[in-house]
Design a protein around this motif. Sequence first.
Motif, PDB file in Angstrom:
ATOM      1  N   TYR A 169      -0.962   6.824  -2.029  1.00 48.69           N
ATOM      2  CA  TYR A 169      -1.029   6.542  -3.282  1.00 48.69           C
ATOM      3  C   TYR A 169       0.097   6.985  -3.889  1.00 48.69           C
ATOM      4  CZ  TYR A 169      -1.520  11.407  -2.582  1.00 48.69           C
ATOM      5  OH  TYR A 169      -0.631  12.647  -2.234  1.00 48.69           O
ATOM      6  N   CYS A 170      -0.069   6.802  -5.821  1.00 53.46           N
ATOM      7  CA  CYS A 170       1.648   7.304  -6.554  1.00 53.46           C
ATOM      8  C   CYS A 170       0.789   8.715  -6.973  1.00 53.46           C
ATOM      9  CB  CYS A 170       1.438   6.853  -7.586  1.00 53.46           C
ATOM     10  SG  CYS A 170       1.821   4.728  -7.134  1.00 53.46           S
ATOM     11  N   SER A 185      -1.205  -2.357  -5.433  1.00 47.25           N
ATOM     12  CA  SER A 185      -2.102  -2.218  -6.795  1.00 47.25           C
ATOM     13  C   SER A 185      -1.634  -2.978  -7.882  1.00 47.25           C
ATOM     14  CB  SER A 185      -2.837  -1.096  -8.331  1.00 47.25           C
ATOM     15  OG  SER A 185      -3.984  -0.782  -8.421  1.00 47.25           O
ATOM     16  N   TYR A 191       2.906   0.862  -8.177  1.00 53.00           N
ATOM     17  CA  TYR A 191       2.776   1.346  -6.746  1.00 53.00           C
ATOM     18  C   TYR A 191       2.383  -0.913  -5.684  1.00 53.00           C
ATOM     19  CZ  TYR A 191      -1.490   1.669  -3.471  1.00 53.00           C
ATOM     20  OH  TYR A 191      -2.564   1.609  -2.099  1.00 53.00           O
ATOM     21  N   THR A 238       2.973   0.287 -12.668  1.00 47.01           N
ATOM     22  CA  THR A 238       3.643   0.880 -13.679  1.00 47.01           C
ATOM     23  C   THR A 238       3.844   2.414 -14.016  1.00 47.01           C
ATOM     24  OG1 THR A 238       4.630  -0.624 -14.667  1.00 47.01           O
ATOM     25  CG2 THR A 238       5.209  -0.815 -13.016  1.00 47.01           C
ATOM     26  N   MET A 246       7.506   4.980 -11.670  1.00 49.23           N
ATOM     27  CA  MET A 246       7.273   4.549 -10.611  1.00 49.23           C
ATOM     28  C   MET A 246       5.997   3.060 -10.669  1.00 49.23           C
ATOM     29  SD  MET A 246       4.244   6.901 -10.260  1.00 49.23           S
ATOM     30  CE  MET A 246       2.762   7.098 -10.433  1.00 49.23           C
ATOM     31  N   ASN A 286       5.841   6.888  -0.987  1.00 48.34           N
ATOM     32  CA  ASN A 286       4.342   7.610  -0.693  1.00 48.34           C
ATOM     33  C   ASN A 286       3.779   6.593   0.051  1.00 48.34           C
ATOM     34  OD1 ASN A 286       3.767  10.128   0.078  1.00 48.34           O
ATOM     35  ND2 ASN A 286       2.232   9.266  -1.670  1.00 48.34           N
ATOM     36  N   ASN A 302       0.640  -1.134   0.131  1.00 52.74           N
ATOM     37  CA  ASN A 302       0.178  -0.069   0.347  1.00 52.74           C
ATOM     38  C   ASN A 302       0.907   1.157   0.001  1.00 52.74           C
ATOM     39  OD1 ASN A 302      -2.518  -1.885  -0.332  1.00 52.74           O
ATOM     40  ND2 ASN A 302      -2.594  -1.557   2.297  1.00 52.74           N
ATOM     41  N   TYR A 303       2.033   0.803  -0.206  1.00 48.31           N
ATOM     42  CA  TYR A 303       3.014   2.369  -1.102  1.00 48.31           C
ATOM     43  C   TYR A 303       3.523   2.313  -2.273  1.00 48.31           C
ATOM     44  CZ  TYR A 303       4.656   3.554   4.117  1.00 48.31           C
ATOM     45  OH  TYR A 303       4.371   4.087   4.858  1.00 48.31           O
ATOM     46  N   CYS A 304       3.394   3.602  -2.697  1.00 52.86           N
ATOM     47  CA  CYS A 304       3.836   3.541  -4.026  1.00 52.86           C
ATOM     48  C   CYS A 304       5.774   4.101  -3.945  1.00 52.86           C
ATOM     49  CB  CYS A 304       3.185   5.500  -4.638  1.00 52.86           C
ATOM     50  SG  CYS A 304       4.309   6.148  -5.924  1.00 52.86           S
TER      51      CYS A 304
END
Length: 128
Positions: free
Chosen positions: A103-104, A55, A52, A59, A50, A100, A31-33
């Motif tokens: 969310y991304c 999810s 996620y 990418t 990046m 982060n 659950n981090y980006c």
Amino acid sequence: EVQLVESGGGLVQPGGSLRLSCDLPGFTYKNYCLGWFRRLPTNEREGVAMIYAGSNGVTEYVGAVKGRFTIFQDSDTGTLFLQMNSLKPSDAGMYYCVANPGYCPGLGTTAADVFQYWGQGTQVTVSS
């Protein structure tokens, strides 16, 4: 405490390849980006790629590296990688692993201020 530890930078000739690594010791990264930014010679921070973690590994890449760079994560160790192929002199710079929660923020110029966690950076030099 979130720690991001990059490695893998170095000197490579144009057209060559490098693989950057980012260790996430003790970091619950789901659950981090996660992503990679680079600092250009203009001192601007540019988002490179990046992913996620929460999810199915969705990418995103900045246009300049699409088709040449691949971001991926080792499912066992959590280590984040950036495989860089067909390197160009314009790819040179300090590369930072970023993270982060939740969310991304994207890869735009303002996204750099949103990513909460940054590693210390690893230098990539592309020169003949």
